[in-house]
Design a protein around this motif. Structure first.
Motif, short mmCIF file in Angstrom:
data_model
loop_
_atom_site.label_atom_id
_atom_site.label_comp_id
_atom_site.label_asym_id
_atom_site.label_seq_id
_atom_site.Cartn_x
_atom_site.Cartn_y
_atom_site.Cartn_z
N UNK A 69 0.85 -1.18 0.00
CA UNK A 69 0.00 0.00 0.00
C UNK A 69 0.88 1.23 0.00
N UNK A 70 0.86 2.05 -1.05
CA UNK A 70 1.75 3.21 -1.13
C UNK A 70 1.51 4.18 0.02
N UNK A 71 2.60 4.75 0.54
CA UNK A 71 2.50 5.81 1.52
C UNK A 71 2.00 7.07 0.82
N UNK A 72 1.07 7.79 1.45
CA UNK A 72 0.53 8.99 0.83
C UNK A 72 0.69 10.17 1.77
N UNK A 73 0.86 11.36 1.18
CA UNK A 73 0.91 12.55 2.01
C UNK A 73 -0.50 13.06 2.24
N UNK A 74 -0.61 14.24 2.87
CA UNK A 74 -1.92 14.76 3.23
C UNK A 74 -2.78 15.08 2.01
N UNK A 75 -2.14 15.24 0.85
CA UNK A 75 -2.89 15.53 -0.38
C UNK A 75 -3.20 14.27 -1.16
N UNK A 76 -2.83 13.11 -0.62
CA UNK A 76 -3.09 11.87 -1.31
C UNK A 76 -2.04 11.54 -2.35
N UNK A 77 -0.95 12.31 -2.40
CA UNK A 77 0.11 12.06 -3.37
C UNK A 77 0.95 10.88 -2.93
N UNK A 78 1.18 9.94 -3.83
CA UNK A 78 1.99 8.77 -3.49
C UNK A 78 3.44 9.19 -3.37
N UNK A 79 4.07 8.83 -2.27
CA UNK A 79 5.48 9.12 -2.05
C UNK A 79 6.27 7.87 -2.37
N UNK A 80 6.77 7.78 -3.59
CA UNK A 80 7.42 6.56 -4.06
C UNK A 80 8.70 6.25 -3.32
N UNK A 81 9.32 7.24 -2.69
CA UNK A 81 10.59 7.00 -2.03
C UNK A 81 10.44 7.05 -0.52
N UNK A 82 9.25 6.66 -0.03
CA UNK A 82 9.03 6.68 1.41
C UNK A 82 9.97 5.71 2.09
N UNK A 83 10.44 6.09 3.28
CA UNK A 83 11.43 5.28 3.96
C UNK A 83 10.84 4.57 5.15
N UNK A 84 10.22 5.30 6.03
CA UNK A 84 9.56 4.69 7.17
C UNK A 84 8.61 5.72 7.74
N UNK A 85 7.67 5.31 8.59
CA UNK A 85 6.58 6.21 8.97
C UNK A 85 7.00 7.53 9.58
N UNK A 86 8.17 7.59 10.25
CA UNK A 86 8.52 8.80 10.98
C UNK A 86 9.10 9.89 10.08
N UNK A 87 9.66 9.51 8.94
CA UNK A 87 10.39 10.49 8.15
C UNK A 87 10.40 10.08 6.70
N UNK A 88 9.70 10.83 5.87
CA UNK A 88 9.58 10.50 4.45
C UNK A 88 10.40 11.48 3.64
N UNK A 89 11.24 10.93 2.77
CA UNK A 89 12.10 11.77 1.95
C UNK A 89 11.93 11.36 0.50
N UNK A 128 25.13 5.02 5.65
CA UNK A 128 23.81 5.39 6.14
C UNK A 128 23.97 6.01 7.53
N UNK A 129 23.15 6.99 7.83
CA UNK A 129 23.16 7.62 9.14
C UNK A 129 21.94 7.17 9.93
N UNK A 130 22.17 6.43 11.01
CA UNK A 130 21.10 5.97 11.88
C UNK A 130 21.06 6.85 13.13
N UNK A 131 19.87 7.18 13.58
CA UNK A 131 19.70 7.92 14.82
C UNK A 131 18.86 7.07 15.77
N UNK A 132 18.63 7.59 16.96
CA UNK A 132 17.79 6.84 17.90
C UNK A 132 16.32 6.85 17.49
N UNK A 133 15.96 7.66 16.47
CA UNK A 133 14.56 7.74 16.07
C UNK A 133 14.32 7.34 14.61
N UNK A 134 15.36 7.07 13.87
CA UNK A 134 15.16 6.67 12.48
C UNK A 134 16.38 7.03 11.65
N UNK A 135 16.28 6.78 10.34
CA UNK A 135 17.36 7.12 9.42
C UNK A 135 17.25 8.59 9.09
N UNK A 136 18.33 9.33 9.34
CA UNK A 136 18.29 10.77 9.10
C UNK A 136 18.24 11.09 7.62
#
Length: 324
Positions: A69-89, A128-136
């Motif tokens: 299921x594609x990750x979507x932003x508030x406008x319903x746009x599919x974010x094809x390069x989503x990484x994980x729920x906390x931080x989408x780039x 890769x840069x890992x933090x205590x809360x996710x990939x930066x």
């Protein structure tokens, strides 16, 4: 239901032990791990299918049919390069990016048509840069001061920069940098530590080995490129014998395979909060040690690469995750 990467791996191993009988595998899993939730037959088969066809484990966003299921932003746009729920780039590709990705995939397909096992002779590397809360930053690691806007959108307390390499079914590293990662520290790593990792590669493999690193800023200094021209007959990267297309983590096994596995193990496995930098380092090393014990997964990783090249060409150089 949600399962950790280790639990999914256990399902597949038991499935093989039970002669590929999914019902027997389910019963054996329940008996062997009485304190875990028991997977359904569909979950076991969907996990196997995801590894065989995509080279990746199913994520928490996959439904019971195994479709992502594609990750979507508030406008319903599919974010094809989503990484994980906390931080989408999501990096927007340009016309030059499309063309570079097409050229690389055509070259890769030609190499694979002549040498079907070519990918096993490439030393794929990355940081890769890992933090205590996710990939930066999933593509280019943290190399300097973070802006206030970045801090406001992604809060963390500590981070570590990690290098790793994969050739055939062997994981090199991970190596955790002792300080800030930039062009100078990367060159020092290449000069002092890389020879030790290369020694672990059989001589016959080294003779035909290609070195690959992506287009991160720390890879493109003149000193780094000079080092590679002097020490490697054939290498892939910006300024190399074959140009690596920037903004293409979806073509780099370090990103779609290794970092994704470690990310899931660190942040989505229910192992609790990461409470210190040492704790973060130890968890990264443990996750890497686990994946080194799964040679079948490396095979899936290599099998995924030509499919990714084909999908990239199908989209004319655009993102292709949902075409795999």
């Amino acid at each position: 239901m949600s399962f950790t990467p280790s639990e999914l791996c256990d399902m597949i191993l038991i499935y093989g032990e039970m002669g590929k009988n999914v019902e027997e595998a389910q019963r054996e899993y329940k008996e062997r791990f009485p304190n875990r939730q028991c997977p359904t037959n569909d979950i076991i088969m969907n996990t196997l299918t995801a590894l065989r066809e995509k080279g990746t484990l199913p994520s928490d966003h996959e439904d019971s049919d195994g479709e992502t299921e594609p990750t979507q932003d508030s406008n319903g746009t599919i974010l094809h390069n989503s990484l994980f729920p906390h931080y989408v780039q999501a990096v927007e590709l340009t016309e030059n990016d499309y063309n570079a990705r097409i050229r690389f995939c055509i070259w890769l397909q030609e190499k694979l048509s002549k040498e079907p096992d070519f990918s096993t002779t490439v030393l794929f590397t990355g940081e890769c840069c890992f933090t205590n809360r996710g990939i930066l930053n999933y593509h280019n690691p943290y190399t300097g001061t973070i802006s206030n806007s970045t801090r406001n959108s992604f809060q963390y307390d500590f981070s570590v920069n990690v290098w790793a390499g994969i050739i055939d079914k062997t994981l090199l590293g991970p190596f955790i940098f002792p300080s800030e990662l930039n062009g100078e520290s990367y060159l020092q790593f290449l000069q002092s530590m890389m020879p030790e990792f290369i020694e672990d590669i059989p001589l016959q493999v080294r003779k035909q080995m290609w070195f690959m690193h992506d287009g991160a800023p720390l890879h493109i200094s003149q000193a780094v490129r000079t080092f590679f021209h002097m020490n490697y007959n054939e290498w892939i990267g910006r300024g190399g014998h074959v140009q690596w297309p920037v903004h293409s983590p979806d073509l780099n096994p370090l990103h779609y395979f290794l970092w994704t596995y470690i990310k899931n193990d660190l942040y989505h496995s229910g192992k609790g909060e990461i409470d210190s930098e040492d704790d973060l380092k130890q968890r990264i090393l443990r996750a890497a040690a686990e994946i080194q014990q799964k040679p079948a997964w490396f095979k899936c990783m290599h099998e995924s690469l030509p499919r990714r090249a084909e999908a990239c060409l199908r989209t004319k150089g655009d993102r292709f995750h949902y075409f795999l």
